[in-house]
Design an enzyme around this catalytic site. Structure first.
Site, mmCIF file in Angstrom:
data_model
loop_
_atom_site.group_PDB
_atom_site.id
_atom_site.type_symbol
_atom_site.label_atom_id
_atom_site.label_comp_id
_atom_site.label_asym_id
_atom_site.label_seq_id
_atom_site.Cartn_x
_atom_site.Cartn_y
_atom_site.Cartn_z
ATOM 1 C CE LYS A 199 -1.589 3.056 3.074
ATOM 2 N NZ LYS A 199 -1.861 4.324 2.246
ATOM 3 C CD GLU A 274 13.166 3.601 8.112
ATOM 4 O OE1 GLU A 274 12.942 4.721 9.267
ATOM 5 O OE2 GLU A 274 12.773 3.871 6.718
ATOM 6 C CB CYS A 308 12.886 9.111 9.252
ATOM 7 S SG CYS A 308 13.719 7.036 7.913
ATOM 8 C CD GLU A 405 9.851 12.078 12.476
ATOM 9 O OE1 GLU A 405 8.731 11.562 11.966
ATOM 10 O OE2 GLU A 405 10.907 11.614 11.213
HETATM 11 P P1 NDP Z 1 1.874 7.910 8.551
HETATM 12 O O1 NDP Z 1 2.823 6.909 9.052
HETATM 13 O O2 NDP Z 1 0.744 8.638 8.281
HETATM 14 O O3 NDP Z 1 2.147 7.841 6.626
HETATM 15 C C1 NDP Z 1 2.910 6.115 6.441
HETATM 16 C C2 NDP Z 1 2.219 5.060 5.925
HETATM 17 O O4 NDP Z 1 1.392 4.841 6.749
HETATM 18 C C3 NDP Z 1 1.227 5.973 4.484
HETATM 19 O O5 NDP Z 1 0.888 4.775 4.192
HETATM 20 C C4 NDP Z 1 0.186 6.009 5.602
HETATM 21 O O6 NDP Z 1 -1.189 5.877 4.420
HETATM 22 C C5 NDP Z 1 -0.346 4.878 6.571
HETATM 23 N N1 NDP Z 1 -1.424 4.626 7.787
HETATM 24 C C6 NDP Z 1 -1.744 6.238 7.975
HETATM 25 N N2 NDP Z 1 -2.642 5.753 8.973
HETATM 26 C C7 NDP Z 1 -2.872 4.248 8.847
HETATM 27 C C8 NDP Z 1 -3.446 3.077 10.109
HETATM 28 N N3 NDP Z 1 -3.995 3.529 10.726
HETATM 29 N N4 NDP Z 1 -2.887 2.003 9.727
HETATM 30 C C9 NDP Z 1 -1.995 1.678 8.665
HETATM 31 N N5 NDP Z 1 -1.337 2.402 8.220
HETATM 32 C C10 NDP Z 1 -1.714 3.544 8.449
HETATM 33 O O7 NDP Z 1 2.670 9.551 8.070
HETATM 34 P P2 NDP Z 1 1.954 10.597 7.489
HETATM 35 O O8 NDP Z 1 1.697 10.499 6.774
HETATM 36 O O9 NDP Z 1 1.063 10.945 8.414
HETATM 37 O O10 NDP Z 1 3.153 11.870 7.819
HETATM 38 C C11 NDP Z 1 2.699 12.439 9.311
HETATM 39 C C12 NDP Z 1 4.671 12.245 9.545
HETATM 40 O O11 NDP Z 1 4.833 10.808 10.256
HETATM 41 C C13 NDP Z 1 5.621 13.425 9.084
HETATM 42 O O12 NDP Z 1 5.202 14.282 9.886
HETATM 43 C C14 NDP Z 1 6.540 12.358 9.891
HETATM 44 O O13 NDP Z 1 6.975 13.153 11.154
HETATM 45 C C15 NDP Z 1 6.510 11.327 9.940
HETATM 46 N N6 NDP Z 1 7.099 10.240 8.278
HETATM 47 C C16 NDP Z 1 7.923 9.048 9.188
HETATM 48 C C17 NDP Z 1 8.372 8.479 7.947
HETATM 49 C C18 NDP Z 1 9.258 8.327 8.299
HETATM 50 O O14 NDP Z 1 10.324 8.064 6.823
HETATM 51 N N7 NDP Z 1 9.757 7.674 9.150
HETATM 52 C C19 NDP Z 1 7.194 8.997 6.236
HETATM 53 C C20 NDP Z 1 6.283 9.635 6.097
HETATM 54 C C21 NDP Z 1 6.578 10.323 7.306
HETATM 55 P P3 NDP Z 1 -2.011 7.295 3.841
HETATM 56 O O15 NDP Z 1 -0.888 8.395 3.980
HETATM 57 O O16 NDP Z 1 -2.193 6.914 2.372
HETATM 58 O O17 NDP Z 1 -3.314 7.792 3.865
#
Ligand code: NDP
Length: 501
Positions: A199, A274, A308, A405
């Protein structure tokens, strides 16, 4: 006479793909969502709708998991030799490389990052990852183990272990490196012989969907890789909770990582995570200041701080604090912020309006707690999701901007007195993903590296990634490792076999 730089227009192939109806890939067929729903992705440079995508939810996830299960248990994939699997992964790498320009443009349109960065980093790293993992397909070995069995004197046994694929894997990825994160996840899963339901993030599904076409072209059997775009709360949550998924691999926020873990508890599926970071980048007083300044600026500003492992907390030894901060601020001020399609752009927009609000919210919180911006500190322009590269001083460990973060181009700079002061400050966070150390003193470098509670330590460099180098977090930055041979442990089960001789 200088010629004006022109915006690179994506070629027809890219625009044909982007403007197409985007479906999901399940069991080798492209289809609409069972609900018929779609959602939009936006060009972050303009805020305008870029594409419409089939919106998967639990019903589509069910279909995809069924397809992945059938492919794993009885499909041609289950009978393939490791060498055949390796060749398919290698073929995928070749196809990706042949289409490098197209993928770079798709990534820039969907995510906002500069085209010149996607060309040299995102796509080539994904190609290299697939090639590296193609090689591992034939090298996933067990051991023969001499056993003694104290209660069976005189008996002889032949005991060995085999590593078997963990099964059907759910993979949930974020938007900061959409193609590369797909490669980090798919490469080892396929090398190990698993089947996958992937996904992508709702903000950036396009490169994964195009990759799905290449996966078909490479000749992977139907159902081995299924791609279901959709929202995290629906499609992502359904995948994490699904009782017929054997393992879930997640990259994203620590907050959602914890939700994934809870959802996975139902059938105790294996979990790798991660997650976020708040990585310290440490500059000692003995450094080559120019190199440390250049490295520290790139540690935070690469990919607009949406990494990250971004070096978002800059710790500088007191005697050179002003000089280093001034140097990093000077570089920040010279970064050209603009559309990723513009050749001279160094930094594009943040990925979404939500991230723009989030990062600006952190800046406000920092200012209200007494932080000062040496450079930047606000939104850039009023169209698209741009933020000025920012260096904050007058910050301390208790502030939100130092603890949480931000995931944007914002670094907090804090002076330190000595090694003990530094180590206490650097480790004072719930995260433990990465750390940077700049010094000419080899003993100090390795002593400090050993004191950092982090999964990666870069010495006199930052953001050096390689498919062979494991990457992952201590503390709340995650469970398990991506890349290197370590990642294969996340996609295999160990079976011990014991034979009486
Ligand atoms: P998320 O952690 O929400 O998104 C990462 C993935 O998880 C996306 O595919 C998202 O889906 C999915 N997801 C969201 N909610 C759920 C759930 N309940 N169950 C399973 N999968 C889920 O990150 P955000 O995009 O909201 O970003 C918010 C913050 O997260 C950023 O500001 C940053 O701090 C951190 N982040 C960290 C990353 C890293 O590489 N460690 C990468 C991205 C964000 P979808 O987005 O399609 O709704």
């Amino acid at each position: 006479m200088a010629t004006a730089l022109k915006l690179v227009e994506p070629d027809n192939r890219v625009m044909d793909f982007v403007s197409r109806k985007h479906q999901m890939l399940i069991n080798g067929k492209w289809s609409d969502a069972a609900s018929g729903k779609t959602f939009s992705t936006f060009n972050p440079a303009t805020g305008e709708v870029l594409a419409n995508i089939a919106e998967g939810d639990h019903e589509d996830i069910n279909r995809a998991v069924q397809a992945a299960r059938a492919a794993f248990e009885t499909g041609p994939w289950s009978k393939m030799t490791p060498s055949e699997r390796g060749r398919l992964i290698w073929k995928l790498a070749d196809l990706l490389e042949e289409n490098l320009e197209e993928f770079a443009a798709i990534e820039t349109l969907d995510n906002g990052k500069p085209l010149k960065v996607a060309r040299v980093a995102d796509v080539p790293l994904a190609v290299d990852l697939f090639r590296y993992m193609a090689g591992w397909a034939t090298k996933i070995e067990g051991n023969t183990i001499p056993i003694s069995v104290p209660y069976a004197p005189g008996a002889k046994y032949l005991a060995y272990t085999v590593r078997e694929p963990v099964g059907v894997v759910g993979q949930i990825i974020p938007w900061n490196f959409p193609l590369l994160m797909a490669a980090w996840k798919l490469g080892p899963a396929l090398a190990a012989g698993c089947t996958v339901v992937l996904k992508p993030a709702e903000q950036t599904p396009l490169s994964c969907l195009r990759l799905g076409e290449l996966i078909q072209e490479a000749g992977f059997p139907d159902g081995v890789v299924n791609i279901v775009p959709g929202y995290g709360e629906t499609a992502g949550a359904a995948l994490a909770a699904h009782p017929d998924v054997d393992k879930v691999a997640f990259t994203g926020s620590t907050e959602v990582g914890k939700l994934v873990l809870q959802a996975a508890a139902g059938n105790l599926k294996k979990v790798s995570l991660e997650l976020g970071g708040k990585s310290p980048n440490v500059v000692f007083g003995d450094v080559d200041v120019d190199a440390a300044v250049a490295g520290s600026a790139s540690a935070i500003f690469f990919n607009h701080g949406q990494c990250c492992c971004a070096g978002s907390r800059l710790y500088v030894e007191q005697n050179i604090f002003d000089k280093v901060v001034e140097g990093v601020a000077d570089r920040a001020g010279k970064i050209k912020v603009g559309s990723g399609m513009e050749p001279s752009t160094d930094m594009g927009p943040l990925v979404s309006e939500e991230q723009l609000k989030r990062v600006c919210g952190y800046l406000d919180a920092g200012f209200s707690e007494g932080a000062k911006a040496v450079v930047g500190g606000s939104r850039h322009g009023d169209k698209g999701y741009f933020v000025k590269p920012t260096v904050l001083v007058n910050t301390d460990e208790k502030m939100k901007v130092v603890q949480e973060e931000i995931f944007g181009p914002v670094v907090t700079a804090i002076p330190f007195k000595d090694g003990d002061d530094l180590v206490r400050k650097a480790n004072d966070t719930v995260y433990g993903l990465a750390a940077g150390i700049w010094t000419k003193d080899i003993q100090k470098a390795h002593r400090t590296a050993s004191q950092m509670r982090a999964g990666t330590v870069w010495i006199n460099c930052y953001n050096i990634f390689d498919a062979a180098l494991p990457f992952g977090g201590y503390k709340q930055s995650g469970w398990g490792r991506e890349m290197g041979h370590d990642v294969l442990e996340m996609y295999t089960e160990v079976k011990a076999v014991c034979t009486a001789l």
